[in-house]
Motif scaffolding. Structure first.
Motif, mmCIF file in Angstrom:
data_model
loop_
_atom_site.group_PDB
_atom_site.id
_atom_site.type_symbol
_atom_site.label_atom_id
_atom_site.label_comp_id
_atom_site.label_asym_id
_atom_site.label_seq_id
_atom_site.Cartn_x
_atom_site.Cartn_y
_atom_site.Cartn_z
ATOM 1 N N TYR A 7 29.201 98.961 -18.567
ATOM 2 C CA TYR A 7 28.783 100.188 -17.895
ATOM 3 C C TYR A 7 29.535 101.318 -18.561
ATOM 4 C CZ TYR A 7 26.758 102.563 -13.841
ATOM 5 O OH TYR A 7 25.996 103.352 -13.024
ATOM 6 N N CYS A 8 28.844 102.351 -18.971
ATOM 7 C CA CYS A 8 29.436 103.307 -19.901
ATOM 8 C C CYS A 8 28.999 104.739 -19.590
ATOM 9 C CB CYS A 8 28.969 102.890 -21.296
ATOM 10 S SG CYS A 8 29.725 103.748 -22.648
ATOM 11 N N CYS A 9 29.954 105.662 -19.609
ATOM 12 C CA CYS A 9 29.607 107.074 -19.439
ATOM 13 C C CYS A 9 28.900 107.561 -20.716
ATOM 14 C CB CYS A 9 30.843 107.907 -19.133
ATOM 15 S SG CYS A 9 31.945 108.200 -20.528
ATOM 16 N N PRO A 10 28.121 108.625 -20.618
ATOM 17 C CA PRO A 10 27.403 109.107 -21.796
ATOM 18 C C PRO A 10 28.311 109.468 -22.969
ATOM 19 C CG PRO A 10 26.559 110.156 -19.816
ATOM 20 C CD PRO A 10 27.773 109.380 -19.412
ATOM 21 N N ASP A 11 29.486 110.041 -22.691
ATOM 22 C CA ASP A 11 30.385 110.429 -23.783
ATOM 23 C C ASP A 11 30.882 109.218 -24.553
ATOM 24 O OD1 ASP A 11 30.177 113.164 -23.339
ATOM 25 O OD2 ASP A 11 31.912 113.215 -21.999
ATOM 26 N N CYS A 12 31.368 108.201 -23.838
ATOM 27 C CA CYS A 12 31.858 107.003 -24.526
ATOM 28 C C CYS A 12 30.726 106.317 -25.286
ATOM 29 C CB CYS A 12 32.500 106.040 -23.534
ATOM 30 S SG CYS A 12 34.113 106.601 -22.935
ATOM 31 N N ASN A 13 29.554 106.273 -24.688
ATOM 32 C CA ASN A 13 28.418 105.644 -25.356
ATOM 33 C C ASN A 13 28.052 106.402 -26.630
ATOM 34 O OD1 ASN A 13 26.372 103.770 -25.742
ATOM 35 N ND2 ASN A 13 24.967 104.776 -24.357
ATOM 36 N N PHE A 14 28.085 107.721 -26.574
ATOM 37 C CA PHE A 14 27.759 108.544 -27.743
ATOM 38 C C PHE A 14 28.785 108.341 -28.858
ATOM 39 C CE2 PHE A 14 28.517 112.505 -30.087
ATOM 40 C CZ PHE A 14 27.279 112.660 -30.700
ATOM 41 N N TYR A 15 30.075 108.396 -28.507
ATOM 42 C CA TYR A 15 31.112 108.300 -29.536
ATOM 43 C C TYR A 15 31.240 106.899 -30.124
ATOM 44 C CZ TYR A 15 32.425 113.071 -28.666
ATOM 45 O OH TYR A 15 32.395 114.429 -28.555
ATOM 46 N N LYS A 16 31.020 105.872 -29.305
ATOM 47 C CA LYS A 16 31.080 104.518 -29.828
ATOM 48 C C LYS A 16 29.829 104.208 -30.636
ATOM 49 C CE LYS A 16 31.224 99.661 -28.628
ATOM 50 N NZ LYS A 16 29.885 99.279 -29.028
ATOM 51 N N GLY A 17 28.676 104.614 -30.128
ATOM 52 C CA GLY A 17 27.421 104.319 -30.815
ATOM 53 C C GLY A 17 27.231 102.828 -30.984
ATOM 54 N N SER A 18 26.737 102.426 -32.120
ATOM 55 C CA SER A 18 26.536 100.992 -32.376
ATOM 56 C C SER A 18 27.697 100.399 -33.169
ATOM 57 C CB SER A 18 25.221 100.780 -33.128
ATOM 58 O OG SER A 18 25.283 101.419 -34.391
ATOM 59 N N ASP A 19 28.745 101.181 -33.361
ATOM 60 C CA ASP A 19 29.889 100.713 -34.145
ATOM 61 C C ASP A 19 30.724 99.696 -33.356
ATOM 62 O OD1 ASP A 19 29.117 102.450 -36.149
ATOM 63 O OD2 ASP A 19 30.454 104.048 -35.469
ATOM 64 N N VAL A 20 31.479 98.896 -34.070
ATOM 65 C CA VAL A 20 32.372 97.925 -33.441
ATOM 66 C C VAL A 20 33.831 98.184 -33.814
ATOM 67 C CG1 VAL A 20 30.644 96.111 -33.196
ATOM 68 C CG2 VAL A 20 31.985 96.254 -35.297
ATOM 69 N N GLY A 21 34.058 99.110 -34.741
ATOM 70 C CA GLY A 21 35.412 99.428 -35.177
ATOM 71 C C GLY A 21 35.411 100.639 -36.076
ATOM 72 N N THR A 22 36.588 100.947 -36.618
ATOM 73 C CA THR A 22 36.713 102.103 -37.498
ATOM 74 C C THR A 22 37.805 101.846 -38.540
ATOM 75 O OG1 THR A 22 36.935 104.501 -37.540
ATOM 76 C CG2 THR A 22 38.429 103.322 -36.080
ATOM 77 N N PHE A 23 37.725 102.572 -39.628
ATOM 78 C CA PHE A 23 38.765 102.509 -40.650
ATOM 79 C C PHE A 23 39.882 103.476 -40.281
ATOM 80 C CE2 PHE A 23 35.079 101.071 -43.028
ATOM 81 C CZ PHE A 23 35.592 99.991 -43.716
ATOM 82 N N VAL A 24 41.104 103.117 -40.634
ATOM 83 C CA VAL A 24 42.237 104.008 -40.418
ATOM 84 C C VAL A 24 42.919 104.305 -41.738
ATOM 85 C CG1 VAL A 24 42.703 103.401 -38.022
ATOM 86 C CG2 VAL A 24 43.723 102.053 -39.839
ATOM 87 N N ASN A 25 43.625 105.389 -41.754
ATOM 88 C CA ASN A 25 44.415 105.919 -42.877
ATOM 89 C C ASN A 25 44.010 105.490 -44.279
ATOM 90 O OD1 ASN A 25 45.840 107.245 -40.907
ATOM 91 N ND2 ASN A 25 47.404 105.672 -40.787
ATOM 92 N N ASP A 26 44.247 104.240 -44.639
ATOM 93 C CA ASP A 26 44.088 103.813 -46.030
ATOM 94 C C ASP A 26 42.664 103.417 -46.401
ATOM 95 O OD1 ASP A 26 43.820 101.434 -44.664
ATOM 96 O OD2 ASP A 26 45.647 100.541 -45.473
#
Length: 122
Positions: free
Chosen positions: A56-75
């Motif tokens: 169950y997800c608010c519209p903001d979290c759903n928008f920012y997460k999208g269909s992604d499962v992770g993200t790259f950091v720094n390097d």
């Protein structure tokens, strides 16, 4: 696999989450917008409409997460997966939240007692 989630399953997901966003913990009562049923692991990444894969997800979290499962950091080599409400706990992910909630409860109790005493005396 179809992205359509049956209405009965949507209701079960909302009830399990106590009508709060499973990512940011915002209550739907405090939002101007309807919440969404979100795939924790998106269909394009092999996710399904199984109860345990839905959040169950608010519209903001759903928008920012999208269909992604992770993200790259720094390097740009290190991938960090996103918070998973079935595996992760906010208490262990962000320990300072426990202190914040505890402080709010401690501060709220004397105020609650004061309000109740003025109502009964007044």
């Amino acid at each position: 696999m179809s992205r359509a989630v049956p209405a009965a399953l949507k209701k079960k997901v909302a009830i399990r989450a106590n009508f709060q966003c499973e990512y940011c913990l915002l209550s739907e009562k405090l939002s101007f917008y309807s919440f969404h049923i979100e795939h924790i692991r998106s269909i394009k990444h092999g996710g399904t409409n199984a109860f345990d894969n839905l959040a169950y997800c608010c519209p903001d979290c759903n928008f920012y997460k999208g269909s992604d499962v992770g993200t790259f950091v720094n390097d740009d080599e290190t991938v960090i997966r996103f918070f998973n409400p079935r595996r992760d706990s906010w208490i262990t992910t962000l320990p300072w939240m426990t202190e914040l909630f505890t402080e709010k409860l401690i501060l709220a109790k004397p105020r609650h007692r004061f309000l109740n005493s003025t109502r009964s005396n007044g």
